[in-house]
Design an enzyme around this catalytic site. Structure first.
Site, PDB file in Angstrom:
ATOM      1  CG  ASN A  16      16.636  41.118 -79.811  1.00 14.63           C
ATOM      2  OD1 ASN A  16      16.688  39.813 -79.740  1.00 14.63           O
ATOM      3  ND2 ASN A  16      17.706  41.928 -79.348  1.00 14.63           N
ATOM      4  CE  LYS A  18      17.623  42.415 -75.960  1.00 13.35           C
ATOM      5  NZ  LYS A  18      18.263  43.571 -74.974  1.00 13.35           N
ATOM      6  CG  HIS A 105      21.818  43.616 -80.022  1.00 15.36           C
ATOM      7  ND1 HIS A 105      22.318  43.820 -78.737  1.00 15.36           N
ATOM      8  CD2 HIS A 105      20.333  43.941 -79.937  1.00 15.36           C
ATOM      9  CE1 HIS A 105      21.108  44.224 -77.911  1.00 15.36           C
ATOM     10  NE2 HIS A 105      20.079  44.296 -78.851  1.00 15.36           N
ATOM     11  CD  GLU A 107      21.882  42.653 -75.433  1.00 20.45           C
ATOM     12  OE1 GLU A 107      21.353  41.562 -75.781  1.00 20.45           O
ATOM     13  OE2 GLU A 107      21.225  43.615 -74.599  1.00 20.45           O
ATOM     14  CD  GLU A 178      18.238  47.933 -80.195  1.00 16.68           C
ATOM     15  OE1 GLU A 178      17.168  47.429 -79.932  1.00 16.68           O
ATOM     16  OE2 GLU A 178      19.450  47.118 -80.058  1.00 16.68           O
ATOM     17  N   GLY A 184      17.346  47.736 -72.150  1.00 11.96           N
ATOM     18  CA  GLY A 184      17.227  46.905 -70.802  1.00 11.96           C
ATOM     19  C   GLY A 184      17.076  47.785 -69.650  1.00 11.96           C
ATOM     20  CB  SER A 223      13.688  51.041 -72.462  1.00 11.01           C
ATOM     21  OG  SER A 223      14.757  50.427 -71.657  1.00 11.01           O
TER      22      SER A 223
HETATM   23  P1  PGA Z   1      15.054  46.438 -74.438  1.00 10.89           P
HETATM   24  O1  PGA Z   1      15.885  45.806 -75.367  1.00 10.89           O
HETATM   25  O2  PGA Z   1      13.624  46.824 -75.444  1.00 10.89           O
HETATM   26  O3  PGA Z   1      14.657  45.529 -73.532  1.00 10.89           O
HETATM   27  O4  PGA Z   1      15.695  47.743 -73.892  1.00 10.89           O
HETATM   28  C1  PGA Z   1      16.103  46.328 -77.050  1.00 10.89           C
HETATM   29  C2  PGA Z   1      17.066  45.686 -77.717  1.00 10.89           C
HETATM   30  O5  PGA Z   1      18.108  45.225 -77.028  1.00 10.89           O
HETATM   31  O6  PGA Z   1      16.869  45.130 -78.753  1.00 10.89           O
END
Ligand code: PGA
Length: 263
Positions: A16, A18, A105, A107, A178, A184, A223
């Site tokens: 991803n 982003k 997601h 976010e 997630e 993150g 992560s």
């Molecule tokens: P990350 O993000 O691996 O940077 O923690 C995962 C995601 O939000 O899909």
């Protein structure tokens, strides 16, 4: 060694990106990734794919066509066409041969107010056009600390899965667990924590449709790094990974895919 149930569900590792990248950076990242896969000599590996920002779908299609990496989007509209400024329709993803899109997601749920009903509508729109929705679910730290992680996540799963089941398309969906506190932050869920939630998600799906539940891939995200991927992949109900930050580094992403495949 992957267990037999997980082996039947060939693992998926989705990067991803982003809101990162650019024409030149994408070219480097995709070329590096393809070179690593080629040097790997075609040995079995998790199915890799990248979820790119919509403006780069054309570039990604041109670069990856004919190669063993899939591509898709990070979000999509539930609407087919019309006065929806800023939205991207499933048919537009199809123009660029996208195979999937993330939906829901955290976010997007937190920053754009996406509800479970909207996430389900997006997933259904994708499935009706033959694309795979990767439905993201996950609890906040507060919910976990209050002992409500399983209840919260399973409710999100139910809200998405029931409408898909009603339309007979649930088996073709995928889910990504997630935990928000792991995204993150550098703090991944432990393999045991991931397995506990994944097992609960599969039980929830089985209450709706037992045979679909066996088929549906449950990815873990939050992560994920090469160093932690094998531990996660060894869990019975972890069928791959949704990788954010680490997917921007070709070597790290490739190493995660290898770790997920036990190769
Ligand atoms: P990350 O993000 O691996 O940077 O923690 C995962 C995601 O939000 O899909």
């Amino acid at each position: 060694m992957l267990n037999s149930a997980a082996t039947q569900r060939q693992p998926w590792v989705i990067g991803n990106w982003k809101m990162n990248g650019g024409l030149s950076d994408n070219e480097t990242l995709l070329s590096d990734l393809l070179a690593l896969l080629e040097s790997h000599g075609g040995r079995p590996i998790a199915r890799c794919a990248v979820a790119v920002p919509a403006p780069y779908l054309f570039q990604t299609m041109v670069r990856l066509s004919g190669h063993p990496i899939g591509w898709g989007a990070q979000d999509v509209s539930a609407e087919a066409a019309g006065a929806f400024t800023g939205e991207v329709a499933v048919s537009m993803l199809q123009d660029f041969e996208a195979q999937f899109s993330l939906v829901g997601h955290s976010e997007r749920r937190s920053r754009h107010g996406e509800t479970d009903a909207l996430v389900a509508a997006k997933a259904l729109a994708l499935l009706q056009q033959g694309l795979t929705p990767v439905v993201c679910v996950g609890e906040s730290l507060q919910e976990r600390d209050q002992g409500r992680a399983l209840t919260f996540v399973c409710d999100q799963v139910r809200q998405a899965a029931q409408p898909l089941h009603a339309q007979g398309v649930l088996a073709d969906a995928a889910f990504a667990y997630e935990p928000i506190w792991a995204i993150g932050t550098g703090r991944s869920a432990s393999p045991e924590q991931a397995q506990e939630v994944h097992a609960a998600i599969r039980r929830t799906l089985a209450e709706i449709d037992a045979s679909a539940a066996e088929q549906i891939r449950l990815l873990y995200g939050g992560s994920v790094k090469a160093a932690t991927a094998a531990g996660l992949a060894a869990q019975q109900d972890v069928d791959g990974a949704l990788v954010g930050g680490a997917s921007l580094n070709a070597r790290e992403f490739f190493d995660i895919a290898c770790a997920m495949s036990d190769c």
